[in-house]
Design an enzyme around this catalytic site. Structure first.
Site, PDB file in Angstrom:
ATOM      1  N   ASP A 279       6.517   1.669  -2.732  1.00 47.61           N
ATOM      2  CA  ASP A 279       6.421   1.269  -1.220  1.00 47.61           C
ATOM      3  C   ASP A 279       6.910   0.425  -0.396  1.00 47.61           C
ATOM      4  OD1 ASP A 279       3.793   0.902  -1.582  1.00 47.61           O
ATOM      5  OD2 ASP A 279       2.740   1.862  -0.116  1.00 47.61           O
TER       6      ASP A 279
ATOM      7  N   GLU B 256       3.418   3.329  -9.081  1.00 46.17           N
ATOM      8  CA  GLU B 256       2.776   4.428  -7.858  1.00 46.17           C
ATOM      9  C   GLU B 256       3.481   5.944  -8.257  1.00 46.17           C
ATOM     10  OE1 GLU B 256       3.047   0.606  -5.458  1.00 46.17           O
ATOM     11  OE2 GLU B 256       4.566   1.807  -7.444  1.00 46.17           O
TER      12      GLU B 256
ATOM     13  N   GLY C 285      -2.003  -3.195  -2.844  1.00 43.06           N
ATOM     14  CA  GLY C 285      -2.872  -2.281  -1.682  1.00 43.06           C
ATOM     15  C   GLY C 285      -4.432  -1.201  -2.260  1.00 43.06           C
TER      16      GLY C 285
END
Length: 386
Positions: A156, A148, A76
Site C-alpha cells: 500500500d 505485505e 507502519g
C-alpha cells in the site's frame, strides 16, 4: 540545534519524532528504535504537522529524514492497528491508513526537497515516508522490502505507483514475492536516487545542513559529491530480469507461478525456487489483489493510486471476504509461529468477483473515499539506472 518535538506536538508520544534545526534545514528523526522506528499513529500525525508547517515556512528550505539507530523504518505499526480494531472497530484502522496515505501524498507532491537517508531496514510504511520524496539515499546496509503479501495485506502507501514504474515487470516481482533488495539494487532499479557508503553519511548530512536553497540541482550536486555506483552482486534478482519479465508479465498469479515452475524444471537456479516458495507461502487473496493493484497503478497518478489503495485497505480491515490480514499479523507479528492459515487457502478459490470487491466503494453511509488536497505535482519520476 538540539532535538525537539515537531511543531505543536504535545503529550507522551511527542518524542517519537525528533526535529533538529540547522539554519534552513530541518532533520526529522523517526524515534522508536526498539520497534525499528515502526510508524505509530502519533508519528504519522507528527510528520503531517511538520510537513504542513515547513512547506509554508520561508525559513525552511530542505528536509532530511532518517531513523534513530540501526533501522530507517520497519513499516507502519500494524500490530497496534490490529489490536485497536479488535478492541474498537475497523474504523480505527481506516483512520490510521487515511492519515498515513495523506502524509504519503503530501510527501510525493512536496514543493521543497526531502533527502531520506535509508540506513538499515526500509519496509512498508517506511518506504511510504521516503520513496515518494525527491532524494532517496541508499547505503551498504540498506534492506528494502514490501512484505505485505506474507502478512495478508498488499503493498500500500502508494507502492502501486512507484513499483509499477520499475523496469519491465520487476515491480510485480517485488510486490508479490516480498523480495528484499539491497542498496545497490534500489539504485539500479530507480527506487533510490543515490548510493552513499555508510561511512560517508555523516559527512553528507553535515554538508546538507549548510544548504540555504530549495534548488533541487544544488541539493543533488551536494549528494553527488558523496555518491558512488556500486556493482550488483551476482545473486541479484536484477540479473534475472529476463526471467522476471517472462514470468511476471503473465495475466494471472496462477500463470506466473506455472511459468516460474517451468523455468525451475529447465534451470538449476536457487533464486527461482526461492521465488516460487515465497509466492506459495503468501496469502492467495493478497497475491491476487496486489497483482491487480500494480497493473492499475501503471496508468494512474500517485493520488489516484492512494485513493484506490485506501478503498482496498478498508475492505481488508473490514474482513468481508477474507480475514487474512488478522491471521497474518497473528502468525508473523503477535504469536510469531510463522504458520498462517489463509482463508481461502488456495489461489483458485479466490474468484474474480471477490477480487473486484476490494476495488469498490465501501457500503457504509459513514465511510468516505480518501479526499486529497489539490497539489501542483502528480508524483515523482522513478528513473532506472539499468
Amino acid at each position: 540545534m538540539a532535538s525537539m518535538p515537531p511543531p505543536s506536538a504535545a503529550g507522551a508520544d511527542s518524542d517519537q519524532i525528533l526535529v533538529e534545526a540547522n539554519g534552513f534545514t530541518r532533520t526529522l528523526i523517526l524515534n522508536r528504535p526498539k520497534q525499528l522506528n515502526a510508524l505509530s499513529s502519533a508519528m504519522i500525525m507528527g510528520l503531517l504537522k511538520c510537513f504542513t508547517a515547513y512547506e509554508k515556512d520561508n525559513g525552511v528550505k530542505l528536509l532530511i529524514m532518517k531513523g534513530n539507530r540501526r533501522a530507517f523504518c520497519a513499516g507502519g505499526d500494524v500490530a497496534a492497528v490490529v489490536r485497536s480494531i479488535h478492541k474498537d472497530s475497523w474504523k480505527y484502522g481506516a483512520d490510521f491508513f487515511r492519515n498515513e496515505f495523506l502524509l504519503n501524498y503530501i510527501i510525493a507532491t512536496y514543493t521543497k526537497p526531502q533527502v531520506s537517508l535509508l540506513t538499515g531496514i526500509v519496509m512498508g510504511g517506511g518506504a511510504g515516508v521516503s520513496l515518494h520524496g525527491r532524494f532517496r539515499v541508499a547505503t551498504d546496509n540498506t534492506v528494502f522490502a514490501m512484505p505485505e503479501t506474507a502478512l495478508g495485506l498488499f503493498p500500500d502507501i502508494g507502492a502501486s505507483y512507484f513499483l509499477s514504474r520499475l523496469p519491465g515487470f520487476y515491480g510485480e516481482y517485488v510486490a508479490l514475492a516480498g523480495a528484499r533488495l539491497d542498496g545497490g539494487e534500489m539504485l539500479a532499479c530507480g527506487l533510490a536516487t543515490h548510493f552513499v557508503h555508510s561511512n560517508r553519511l555523516l559527512l553528507l548530512e553535515e554538508s546538507l545542513k549548510k544548504v540555504d536553497t530549495s534548488n533541487t540541482f544544488a541539493v543533488c550536486g551536494i549528494i553527488d559529491q558523496f555518491a558512488q555506483q556500486p556493482s550488483l552482486k551476482e545473486s541479484s534478482s536484477l540479473n534475472r530480469l529476463e526471467i522476471i519479465n517472462k514470468c511476471f508479465s503473465k495475466r494471472t498469479v496462477e500463470e506466473i507461478i506455472s511459468a516460474l515452475e517451468l523455468e525451475a524444471a529447465n534451470l538449476a537456479d536457487e533464486w527461482v525456487a526461492t521465488t516460487i516458495q515465497s509466492l506459495k507461502k503468501a496469502s492467495p487473496t493478497s497475491l491476487k489483489i496486489s497483482l491487480r493493484s500494480i497493473r492499475e497503478g501503471r496508468t494512474q497518478t500517485v493520488g489516484e493510486c492512494l485513493q484506490r489503495e485506501y478503498r482496498m485497505v478498508c475492505h481488508v480491515m473490514r474482513g468481508d471476504f477474507s480475514r487474512d490480514f488478522f491471521e497474518g499479523c497473528r502468525a508473523i507479528l503477535i504469536d510469531k509461529d510463522r504458520n498462517p492459515k489463509w482463508m481461502p487457502p488456495r489461489l483458485e478459490q479466490v474468484h474474480d468477483e471477490a477480487v473486484e470487491q476490494y476495488f469498490s466503494r465501501i457500503d457504509d453511509p459513514q465511510w468516505e473515499d480518501l479526499n486529497l488536497p489539490t497539489r501542483r505535482s502528480h508524483g515523482r519520476n522513478i528513473e532506472s539506472k539499468l
